[in-house]
Scaffold this active site. Structure first.
Site, PDB file in Angstrom:
ATOM      1  N   ARG A  26     -79.849  53.504  69.342  1.00  0.00           N
ATOM      2  CA  ARG A  26     -79.359  52.260  69.945  1.00  0.00           C
ATOM      3  C   ARG A  26     -80.548  51.408  70.359  1.00  0.00           C
ATOM      4  NH1 ARG A  26     -74.382  53.025  72.628  1.00  0.00           N
ATOM      5  NH2 ARG A  26     -74.560  50.837  73.263  1.00  0.00           N
ATOM      6  N   HIS A  51     -94.385  64.252  65.990  1.00  0.00           N
ATOM      7  CA  HIS A  51     -94.571  64.194  64.540  1.00  0.00           C
ATOM      8  C   HIS A  51     -94.130  62.813  64.071  1.00  0.00           C
ATOM      9  CE1 HIS A  51     -94.117  66.431  60.444  1.00  0.00           C
ATOM     10  NE2 HIS A  51     -94.458  65.168  60.262  1.00  0.00           N
ATOM     11  N   ARG A  53     -93.386  60.043  61.661  1.00  0.00           N
ATOM     12  CA  ARG A  53     -93.179  59.941  60.216  1.00  0.00           C
ATOM     13  C   ARG A  53     -93.300  58.482  59.774  1.00  0.00           C
ATOM     14  NH1 ARG A  53     -91.365  64.574  57.835  1.00  0.00           N
ATOM     15  NH2 ARG A  53     -90.873  66.273  59.275  1.00  0.00           N
ATOM     16  N   GLU A  83     -98.632  65.925  64.909  1.00  0.00           N
ATOM     17  CA  GLU A  83     -98.412  66.561  63.615  1.00  0.00           C
ATOM     18  C   GLU A  83     -98.183  65.502  62.553  1.00  0.00           C
ATOM     19  OE1 GLU A  83     -94.916  68.919  63.882  1.00  0.00           O
ATOM     20  OE2 GLU A  83     -95.821  70.465  65.126  1.00  0.00           O
ATOM     21  N   THR A 113     -87.432  67.685  58.107  1.00  0.00           N
ATOM     22  CA  THR A 113     -88.266  68.523  58.966  1.00  0.00           C
ATOM     23  C   THR A 113     -89.197  69.329  58.082  1.00  0.00           C
ATOM     24  OG1 THR A 113     -88.228  70.133  60.781  1.00  0.00           O
ATOM     25  CG2 THR A 113     -86.649  70.473  58.989  1.00  0.00           C
ATOM     26  N   HIS A 205     -91.287  76.379  64.667  1.00  0.00           N
ATOM     27  CA  HIS A 205     -90.132  76.019  63.836  1.00  0.00           C
ATOM     28  C   HIS A 205     -88.987  76.984  64.087  1.00  0.00           C
ATOM     29  CE1 HIS A 205     -87.947  73.835  60.758  1.00  0.00           C
ATOM     30  NE2 HIS A 205     -88.935  72.973  60.812  1.00  0.00           N
ATOM     31  N   ASP A 206     -87.893  76.416  64.606  1.00  0.00           N
ATOM     32  CA  ASP A 206     -86.649  77.144  64.858  1.00  0.00           C
ATOM     33  C   ASP A 206     -86.827  78.301  65.839  1.00  0.00           C
ATOM     34  OD1 ASP A 206     -85.274  75.437  63.163  1.00  0.00           O
ATOM     35  OD2 ASP A 206     -85.585  76.701  61.407  1.00  0.00           O
ATOM     36  N   GLY A 228     -89.185  72.205  69.769  1.00  0.00           N
ATOM     37  CA  GLY A 228     -88.517  70.945  70.037  1.00  0.00           C
ATOM     38  C   GLY A 228     -87.015  71.034  69.977  1.00  0.00           C
ATOM     39  N   HIS A 229     -86.471  71.327  68.789  1.00  0.00           N
ATOM     40  CA  HIS A 229     -85.030  71.205  68.587  1.00  0.00           C
ATOM     41  C   HIS A 229     -84.243  72.140  69.496  1.00  0.00           C
ATOM     42  CE1 HIS A 229     -81.552  69.889  66.222  1.00  0.00           C
ATOM     43  NE2 HIS A 229     -81.108  71.121  66.365  1.00  0.00           N
TER      44      HIS A 229
END
Length: 255
Positions: A26, A51, A53, A83, A113, A205-206, A228-229
């Protein structure tokens, strides 16, 4: 929740890409990326990872100076980690914003990702002068790496100070035999890196509260994880400070 040995605590860097992604849905100024990064660091996290992009779909290039100032001015003990794939534009962004660490990943622009480490045999010659440019600016260099015992020596030859294990194959397994197989690969690669002496080990990662303990038992000298996630998903229920503290406890810190 299983606790791990606290004699070698692992540092926690929190990736705030998901926060920026939510903000960018938004044209409003919330969630405020800097306020959330401040709350994360106040809760005890040791650093912030981003990261950026090329399409700026989450972290915007304009976020980098603000995050750098936050850490420099309010949390000088913390680290800033950027990153990305080393295009000339990315290299210049890093040099302009002077993070403590740059983590180079072999991503294409359209990837949602990161999903694999570098092919150091093919890419090492390209990476070495880039690493030398960063190190000349006082920036530590880490490379995203798969669990392959041949990779640490090649990464070091390409200028790495650290490698960051891509832990997706481990984290996404559920069957005990498969989990053990992936952990064994990571451990063998860590053993190979350790024999080189100077190369230190990161992971990301994960990674979750549930799978971190076994990873730390396999690699007790793991220097840093970037998460992060999963941490952001936990924060939707718990709030960022408590989510950070949960991860810190698993990583061997009193939080």
């Amino acid at each position: 929740m299983t606790q791990t040995d606290t004699s070698h605590p692992t540092l926690l860097s929190v990736n705030v890409n998901a926060v920026a992604y939510l903000r960018n849905r938004r044209e409003v100024p919330w969630p405020d990326l800097i306020d959330i990064a401040r709350a994360i660091l106040k809760a005890g996290a040791h650093g912030i990872t981003v990261h950026p992009r090329p399409d700026e779909r989450h972290i915007r290039f304009s976020d980098l100076p603000a995050l750098s100032r936050l850490i420099t001015e309010e949390f000088p003990q913390a680290e800033f980690n950027i990153e990305g794939y080393p295009t000339r534009h990315f290299i210049d962004l890093v040099l302009e914003n002077k993070p403590h660490q740059v983590t180079l990943v072999p991503d294409t622009p359209e990837q949602s990702t990161s999903d694999h480490g570098w092919d150091f045999a093919a890419d090492g010659e390209m990476l070495l002068p880039i690493a030398q440019e960063f190190k000349a600016a006082g920036i530590r260099v880490s490379y995203f790496a798969d669990a392959d015992p041949a990779d640490p020596a090649l990464a070091q030859q390409a200028g790495a100070d650290r490698i960051e294990f891509y832990t997706g194959p481990y984290a996404n397994e559920t069957a005990p035999e498969a989990v053990s197989r992936e952990l064994a690969k990571l451990k063998a690669t860590a053993d190979a890196a350790r024999r080189l002496g100077a190369l230190r080990l990161n992971a990301g990662h994960d990674l979750t509260v549930d799978n971190l303990a076994a990873l730390r038992r396999a690699i007790p000298d793991l220097a840093e994880v970037s998460i992060g996630h999963a941490l952001t998903a936990d924060a939707l229920m718990l709030g960022f400070p408590e989510a950070v503290r949960r991860y810190l406890r698993v990583l061997g810190h009193n939080a």
